[in-house]
Design an enzyme around this catalytic site. Structure first.
Site, PDB file in Angstrom:
ATOM      1  N   PRO A   1      94.257 -13.970  48.989  1.00  0.00           N
ATOM      2  CA  PRO A   1      93.935 -12.745  48.250  1.00  0.00           C
ATOM      3  C   PRO A   1      95.276 -11.987  47.634  1.00  0.00           C
ATOM      4  O   PRO A   1      95.121 -10.845  47.245  1.00  0.00           O
ATOM      5  CB  PRO A   1      93.152 -11.980  49.112  1.00  0.00           C
ATOM      6  CG  PRO A   1      93.822 -12.090  50.662  1.00  0.00           C
ATOM      7  CD  PRO A   1      94.327 -13.519  50.585  1.00  0.00           C
ATOM      8  N   GLU A   2      96.279 -12.565  47.623  1.00  0.00           N
ATOM      9  CA  GLU A   2      97.448 -11.634  47.356  1.00  0.00           C
ATOM     10  C   GLU A   2      98.261 -12.663  46.083  1.00  0.00           C
ATOM     11  O   GLU A   2      97.685 -12.630  45.281  1.00  0.00           O
ATOM     12  CB  GLU A   2      98.526 -11.552  48.550  1.00  0.00           C
ATOM     13  CG  GLU A   2      97.685 -10.612  49.426  1.00  0.00           C
ATOM     14  CD  GLU A   2      98.713 -10.089  50.798  1.00  0.00           C
ATOM     15  OE1 GLU A   2      99.780 -10.536  50.550  1.00  0.00           O
ATOM     16  OE2 GLU A   2      98.130  -9.315  51.470  1.00  0.00           O
TER      17      GLU A   2
END
Lengths: 364, 364
Positions: A135-136
């Site tokens: 998710p980064e």
């Protein structure tokens, strides 16, 4: 090796208290208030140099190190404001949302360990994580990251200038450069720092009251040291300062803010004793980093103080105590260095990031 | 009112050609090569001031002006590199992907119109669009944008300092500040500029050949003027310079790169004659803004030159011609001003952007 050194220390608020006339002397006040050093020691295997910091700054701000070309280190750790992203938890590539609140990068060099669960011992090791985190920045591998970097002539030149060896464009060198840049992100000379260095009018009366309350009620049992994140300078390097959060599980706040869902360091070690253990975060510039806690569930600093009083110290802080502590915490906002925008080198006339095809809808 | 003025003009490449001995004199070469001015006139109702530029810079870099708090003007128009985002089309809030390639913000003050389809006459008007565009910053209304800005004491102070009136924190003033900042984003002193100003060794032999070819084959019929985006200084303000793209629809490239799908300015005017009409983009710093065209479908500058030759001029450029023109285009990369990172004011101790709740997965 202690990674930080003290610039100045006032032993005991008694001294300060005596000078302002606001505080009574007493054993509870014999507290070691420390000001923030203006620099931090670099590890022996990654000495700080100007060229390395410049390279690290470029990499830190380069969104092309993410899968989509849209997310850089600075996206979630925005040094233009609080060093975080102002969100409960970060939004990375493809709009993916992560599980925890982004800690500030400002003064992260003073942390005894990195990530909320301490899964990295150093800034260097930390910097490897977000590049691959789903998710980064969402890259498939460090090799793929470095393939992109290698395609950029200006980066190849910079790595060759900064690092030894025949093929210096490596992930280990990239994170060394990023960490070297991060070690420059220090915010000294806050009103609090001026105060403990002897400038008695640097804090308001309320802030001095808050400082006293902050110590008396027990906040300093965890938020100690120059960065208010634990007794880091006296600890061996790599030994993180963790505390159980929440400690008092029966508080109504635990449910309200969902504080017990995340098992913290247990996720890393699988040891029962590490359940709900989290790194003690710095309180430097804390007024700039709302929302608060590992899950970003609390929107205001005053509520955060109230919750901490209850779930960590089993105290019902009064409105006045909360307001005083908040006023004190706002005195921890330091001086931010002026930073020149980096120029990112390009792959001339060629696309570096393969993006998705254009979609419908308005824009450009 | 012409918004740009010329710093220096060499009339006719004949002069340059004669000096280098590379070029033959001839009518085709009597071309008005212009260097880029170092500044641009501001509109009468938005004079440039230092404080306004500083405020505009903050707003330009502030991701909190987007719904998710993650997308700023700079996200898609990254001034640290080419002033674009290096993607075929941009990725905005929630990972949404837009329909067109982000034009560079560098030298956008020299554009006769804004957006690919010219739906904004000025930088001021342009800046209002992305704030609300669904796949960009995604805010529900300009009022909601300004509500956030108003919550930040430092912004209120800055607007009061820069603008007159009792309630100066308005969207119109916000975009004036952003436009004022954008008018400082000029990249003069490229090798090409030095060359046309008389420094004959500023270009390589290949670049001078490419410059000649660029004119001879007809590129300058659209990419003229100081910014290579049309005869803008002599045009009335607000009258955009549009050209049909693709012009020669039967080229194989039209299908290969899907060049005819987007009806361009027709979307705005619904006039048959505006079908496939697009603003002629600047070629300044074009080596930094791959991928190319309104849909970002072409990944390299050399292929873009080849395609332009065919679909706009119905010419099959040779490999040598393409290489020479690319070499020339690379001489249009200018000097980028050193810009200090802005400090974004905060809402002390309070959350400004209501974000989504944390989700699962790794990170922080």
């Amino acid at each position: 090796m202690a990674r930080a050194f003290r610039k100045n220390v006032v032993h005991g608020l008694m001294v300060a208290g005596a000078a302002t006339g606001l505080l009574a002397a007493g054993p509870a006040l014999a507290y070691d208030w420390q000001s923030l050093p203006e620099s931090v020691e670099a590890p022996q295997d990654n000495p700080t140099t100007e060229a390395k910091v410049e390279l690290g700054k470029k990499l830190y701000f380069d969104p092309r190190l993410s899968e989509t070309g849209t997310v850089s280190c600075n996206t979630c750790h925005n040094i233009r404001e609080g060093g975080d992203d102002g969100r409960p938890s970060s939004m990375g590539v493809h709009g993916r949302v992560g599980p925890r609140n982004a800690p500030t990068v400002w003064n992260s060099a003073f942390m005894s360990t990195q990530f909320w669960d301490g899964r990295a011992d150093s800034l260097e090791e930390q910097a490897k994580g977000p590049l691959l985190a789903h998710p980064e920045m969402g890259m498939p591998s460090h090799d793929k990251v470095m393939e992109r970097v290698k395609e950029v002539p200006g980066y190849r030149q910079a790595f060759n200038k900064v690092f030894d060896g025949e093929n210096p464009v490596t992930i280990d060198n990239a994170v060394k450069a990023i960490a070297a840049f991060e070690r420059t992100l220090i915010t000294p000379n806050s009103p609090y720092d001026h105060y403990v260095e002897g400038k008695k009018d640097a804090l308001t009366e309320q802030q001095v009251r808050g400082m006293k309350t902050f110590n008396q009620v027990g906040c300093t049992s965890c938020h100690s040291g120059a960065a208010f994140n634990g007794p880091q300078p006296s600890m061996p390097s790599g030994q993180g300062f963790f505390r159980k959060f929440p400690t008092f599980m029966d508080s109504k706040y635990v449910e309200k803010y969902n504080l017990a869902e995340d098992p913290g360091r247990y996720k890393v070690t699988k040891k029962e004793g590490d359940k709900h253990m989290f790194k003690v975060p710095t309180l430097r510039n804390v007024e700039l980093t709302a929302p608060y806690f590992h899950n970003g569930a609390v929107e205001s600093l005053s509520e955060a103080v109230r919750v901490m009083g209850k779930v960590q110290l089993n105290r019902d802080l009064s409105d006045k105590q909360v307001a005083d502590i908040v006023a004190f915490l706002k005195s921890l906002t330091g001086e931010f260095p002026e930073i020149t925008m980096p120029r990112l080198p390009s792959k001339p006339g060629e696309t570096l990031v393969d993006g998705a095809a254009p979609a419908g809808g308005g824009g450009h």
